[in-house]
Design an enzyme around this catalytic site. Structure first.
Site, PDB file in Angstrom:
ATOM      1  N   GLY A 191       0.980  -1.155  -0.039  1.00 36.50           N
ATOM      2  CA  GLY A 191       0.034  -0.005   0.072  1.00 36.50           C
ATOM      3  C   GLY A 191       0.764   1.292   0.078  1.00 36.50           C
ATOM      4  O   GLY A 191       2.030   1.115   0.186  1.00 36.50           O
ATOM      5  N   GLY A 246       0.589  -5.433   0.624  1.00 34.44           N
ATOM      6  CA  GLY A 246      -0.607  -5.203  -0.267  1.00 34.44           C
ATOM      7  C   GLY A 246      -0.744  -6.157  -1.649  1.00 34.44           C
ATOM      8  O   GLY A 246      -1.494  -6.658  -2.191  1.00 34.44           O
ATOM      9  N   GLU A 253       5.806  -5.887   7.637  1.00 39.47           N
ATOM     10  CA  GLU A 253       5.387  -4.821   8.281  1.00 39.47           C
ATOM     11  C   GLU A 253       5.871  -4.385   9.762  1.00 39.47           C
ATOM     12  O   GLU A 253       5.682  -3.277  10.062  1.00 39.47           O
ATOM     13  CB  GLU A 253       3.723  -5.120   8.659  1.00 39.47           C
ATOM     14  CG  GLU A 253       2.748  -4.924   7.401  1.00 39.47           C
ATOM     15  CD  GLU A 253       3.043  -6.037   6.373  1.00 39.47           C
ATOM     16  OE1 GLU A 253       2.373  -6.065   5.154  1.00 39.47           O
ATOM     17  OE2 GLU A 253       3.587  -7.235   6.661  1.00 39.47           O
ATOM     18  N   ASP A 302      -1.174  -7.554   7.469  1.00 37.57           N
ATOM     19  CA  ASP A 302      -2.793  -7.818   7.025  1.00 37.57           C
ATOM     20  C   ASP A 302      -2.993  -8.128   5.817  1.00 37.57           C
ATOM     21  O   ASP A 302      -2.297  -9.214   5.321  1.00 37.57           O
ATOM     22  CB  ASP A 302      -2.908  -6.010   7.171  1.00 37.57           C
ATOM     23  CG  ASP A 302      -2.420  -5.264   6.202  1.00 37.57           C
ATOM     24  OD1 ASP A 302      -1.477  -5.569   5.595  1.00 37.57           O
ATOM     25  OD2 ASP A 302      -3.013  -4.137   6.078  1.00 37.57           O
TER      26      ASP A 302
END
Length: 359
Positions: free
Chosen positions: A75, A123, A146, A154
């Site tokens: 992302g 992402g 992350e 995520d």
């Protein structure tokens, strides 16, 4: 033509769609940003997939990245940094739509193939590793990094990593290590290895043939990875109850790679490490990807108020000094209550609710 509501003028340029016979091709088109995802890109892809699912002319979908460097680096974390620093909620809205897209990909009724060539992180994993045909190359570098920015895996990453053989997924989650083709296959993040030079030919054949048939003709055996030989010490060390105990086992083991893993972990956000360990272990006990995404949404939203998310992105992306100052600075200072705060309910009107797949 795909019409996307509330899109700015650039959205049509950052995600490209075209028809190759029986296949609809999605191209992420931000090569200078390693095809990092923005909110308009997520909305555009999701609307296209929804339309194609009901279109009898569409037999399969292929997603790929523009440029030579990778499918997607994740992302747009600079935007997340600015949003978190300002105390806004744009990131929560982005994650809600992104996780819905991840769930759609996982349950897509037609073959969904992803070319996981080059860098595939965060992402980018969510756009590819939930698909039904996942292709890696000798250039693939797949990771959920992350913890290095004070965040937690995520996009369904906790679900995927919790289901890797043994405790390989826990190792990847805590260290953020990027793996190549063989290890991505071993961990269940990919299905097939195809040499990068053959991808143009493979893509061309998808115009007239089913993806499973085409991939079978091009699939090969990658060079050996690293994780298979490291399974014994990884499974032993990461079975410890806490992150502190995991680090102690890694340091005491005697294997140079184990010591390197410990040093890598100790450079990450202590809070993010403890929340990540809890998230992966809780995801292992959940029944569906949708349940895991709902849990991840809670964690992500609660992370917006964590100082480590802003600080981690500052150090890695904004100032690039690679010198984050974590709060608190040590694992010992992160309490059980600190961890539980990330899993706290968001409130009835803010929770992520996804249609459950048939069990």
């Amino acid at each position: 033509m795909i019409a996307v509501n509330a899109e700015d003028d650039t959205a049509a340029h950052t995600v490209l769609f075209h028809i190759e016979g029986r296949t609809r091709v999605v191209t992420l088109n931000r090569p200078k940003a390693l095809n990092a995802l923005t909110h308009p890109m997520v909305l555009r892809i999701d609307e296209a997939l929804a339309a194609w699912a009901a279109d009898p002319a569409v037999h399969q979908v292929l997603i790929r990245g523009a440029g030579e460097r990778g499918l997607c680096a994740g992302g747009d974390i600079r935007a997340i940094h600015d949003d978190a620093k300002a105390g806004n909620t744009a990131s929560a809205d982005f994650w809600r739509d992104e996780y819905r897209l991840n769930a759609r990909i996982a349950r897509y009724p037609k073959p969904y193939a992803a070319l996981m060539d080059g860098i595939v992180m965060g992402g980018g994993v969510g756009l590819s590793a939930h698909g039904s045909v996942r292709i890696v190359t000798e250039r693939s570098r797949v990771a959920m990094p992350e913890t290095g920015i004070g965040f937690v895996p995520d996009v369904g990453g906790t679900w995927l990593l919790a289901r890797a053989p043994g405790l390989l997924g826990t190792h990847l989650a805590l260290t953020g290590t990027a793996v190549g083709a063989a290890d991505a296959l071993l961990c269940g993040l990919a299905d097939h290895f195809v040499p990068a030079r053959l991808l143009p030919e493979l893509t061309a054949e998808l115009a007239t043939a089913p993806v499973h048939e085409v991939v079978a003709r091009y699939a090969a055996t990658p060079e050996p990875g690293h994780l298979s030989d490291r399974r014994p010490w990884i499974d032993h060390c990461y079975a410890a109850h806490t992150v502190e105990e995991i680090v102690d086992r890694l340091l005491d083991h005697g294997e140079p790679a184990a010591k390197e893993a410990a040093e890598t972990i100790l450079a990450k956000s202590p809070t993010a490490l403890k929340v990540t360990l809890a998230a992966v272990r809780r995801a292992a006990a959940l029944g569906t990807l949708e349940d895991a995404l709902a849990q991840e949404y809670r964690v992500s939203c609660n992370a917006l108020s964590s100082p480590d998310l802003v600080e981690g992105i500052r150090a890695q992306v904004v100032d690039k000094d690679r010198d984050p100052h974590w709060t608190p600075p040590t694992l010992a200072e992160v309490t059980g209550a600190d961890v539980e705060r990330f899993f706290a309910p968001l409130g009835e009107d803010r929770e992520l609710r996804l249609p459950q797949a048939q069990r």
